[in-house]
Design an enzyme around this catalytic site. Structure first.
Site, mmCIF file in Angstrom:
data_model
loop_
_atom_site.group_PDB
_atom_site.id
_atom_site.type_symbol
_atom_site.label_atom_id
_atom_site.label_comp_id
_atom_site.label_asym_id
_atom_site.label_seq_id
_atom_site.Cartn_x
_atom_site.Cartn_y
_atom_site.Cartn_z
ATOM 1 N N SER A 91 31.932 49.897 45.002
ATOM 2 C CA SER A 91 30.964 49.916 46.102
ATOM 3 C C SER A 91 30.060 51.145 46.020
ATOM 4 O O SER A 91 30.422 52.170 45.450
ATOM 5 C CB SER A 91 31.679 49.959 47.453
HETATM 6 N N1 SAH Z 1 37.866 49.347 45.796
HETATM 7 C C1 SAH Z 1 37.320 49.154 44.461
HETATM 8 C C2 SAH Z 1 36.218 48.124 44.412
HETATM 9 C C3 SAH Z 1 36.767 46.807 44.526
HETATM 10 S S1 SAH Z 1 35.872 45.390 44.016
HETATM 11 C C4 SAH Z 1 36.850 50.430 43.843
HETATM 12 O O1 SAH Z 1 36.866 51.473 44.493
HETATM 13 O O2 SAH Z 1 36.461 50.369 42.670
HETATM 14 C C5 SAH Z 1 37.026 44.255 44.719
HETATM 15 C C6 SAH Z 1 38.310 44.093 43.954
HETATM 16 O O3 SAH Z 1 39.142 43.212 44.707
HETATM 17 C C7 SAH Z 1 38.116 43.453 42.593
HETATM 18 O O4 SAH Z 1 38.660 44.274 41.604
HETATM 19 C C8 SAH Z 1 38.877 42.130 42.719
HETATM 20 O O5 SAH Z 1 39.505 41.743 41.521
HETATM 21 C C9 SAH Z 1 39.889 42.459 43.796
HETATM 22 N N2 SAH Z 1 40.461 41.305 44.515
HETATM 23 C C10 SAH Z 1 39.852 40.153 44.884
HETATM 24 N N3 SAH Z 1 40.712 39.344 45.531
HETATM 25 C C11 SAH Z 1 41.911 39.997 45.579
HETATM 26 C C12 SAH Z 1 43.206 39.678 46.102
HETATM 27 N N4 SAH Z 1 43.458 38.507 46.683
HETATM 28 N N5 SAH Z 1 44.195 40.587 45.965
HETATM 29 C C13 SAH Z 1 43.962 41.782 45.343
HETATM 30 N N6 SAH Z 1 42.770 42.131 44.819
HETATM 31 C C14 SAH Z 1 41.746 41.269 44.933
#
Ligand code: SAH
Length: 230
Positions: free
Chosen positions: A81
């Site tokens: 983000s």
């Molecule tokens: N917080 C992260 C950005 C996340 S992007 C950072 O600081 O870089 C969102 C992430 O959520 C992605 O990596 C995606 O694979 C994960 N995601 C999506 N659905 C999910 C689920 N059901 N359980 C765990 N992770 C999930």
């Protein structure tokens, strides 16, 4: 020959130092121009954002853009983000040093590192194995020994470690997963983007007060979809 190597080493170290000073000043500018100027005023959040080396959490080819005012691709179709969103969501959680926090969506591990600077223990769940493993390695190498990375579907939360003082979700589900509501402590806060995939979603602050759920819709956001394991 030895002298040349020595000169090379000294220059290399100096270049490294200059480089990291440069990144530190980029980070300080980011905090001033992107966060403080837009109303982020929670001291511990600002301090953590000044400290965590965001450039180490983005792919090498995007390192020069690590401190710009935008989200960046981290591979596997996922994104880290924008710094402002990370700070805004973190500030909303009202974290205290003794807190235990759950994050869903580890991604690069950057948000987990920001949380780890502020609280006692962070649990973070990632559904894409490669991303989770990479983040775990990086967080380990940076000495974040208060972060546990779990590979799996975050929909179920982490029953074994519940309840949590705060929960932060960084992928957008259609609805707030019920297990997460259950695993939030009384008096705790959850920040979660809610809405359809590939559309504008709403950032929601959910608070549990004496067993009652209070939801506040905050601002339109755009997050990657919350996926489910089959
Ligand atoms: N917080 C992260 C950005 C996340 S992007 C950072 O600081 O870089 C969102 C992430 O959520 C992605 O990596 C995606 O694979 C994960 N995601 C999506 N659905 C999910 C689920 N059901 N359980 C765990 N992770 C999930």
């Amino acid at each position: 020959m030895k002298l040349l190597i020595l000169i090379g080493l000294i220059m290399g170290t100096a270049a490294n130092r200059l480089f990291s000073q440069d990144e530190q000043s980029q980070r300080h500018n980011m905090v001033r121009q992107q966060l403080e100027a837009r109303g982020i005023n929670h001291r511990a959040t600002l301090e953590a954002m000044r400290k965590v080396q965001r450039h180490l959490f983005v792919p090498a080819r995007l390192r020069a853009h690590a401190y710009t005012d935008s989200p960046l691709s981290i591979g596997q179709g996922q994104t880290i983000s924008q710094p402002y969103i990370v700070a805004y969501m973190t500030q909303l959680l009202d974290l205290k040093p003794h807190h235990r926090v759950l994050e869903i969506g580890t991604g690069s591990g950057y948000q987990a590192a920001v949380l780890a600077e502020m609280v006692e223990q962070v649990f973070t769940i990632e559904i894409v194995k490669e991303l989770g493993q990479r983040a775990e390695k990086l967080l380990d190498s940076l000495g974040y020994d208060n972060v546990s990375v779990v590979i799996g579907d975050g929909y179920q939360g982490l029953e074994a470690e519940a309840p949590f003082d705060a929960i932060i979700v960084t992928a957008a589900p259609d609805n707030i997963p019920h297990p997460l509501v259950e695993q939030l402590k009384d008096g705790g806060k959850m920040v979660i983007p809610v809405g359809p995939p590939a559309a504008i979603q709403t950032l929601v602050l959910m608070e549990k007060r004496e067993g009652k759920i209070v939801e506040t819709n905050l601002t339109p956001v755009r997050f990657v979809p919350f996926t489910r394991s089959q």
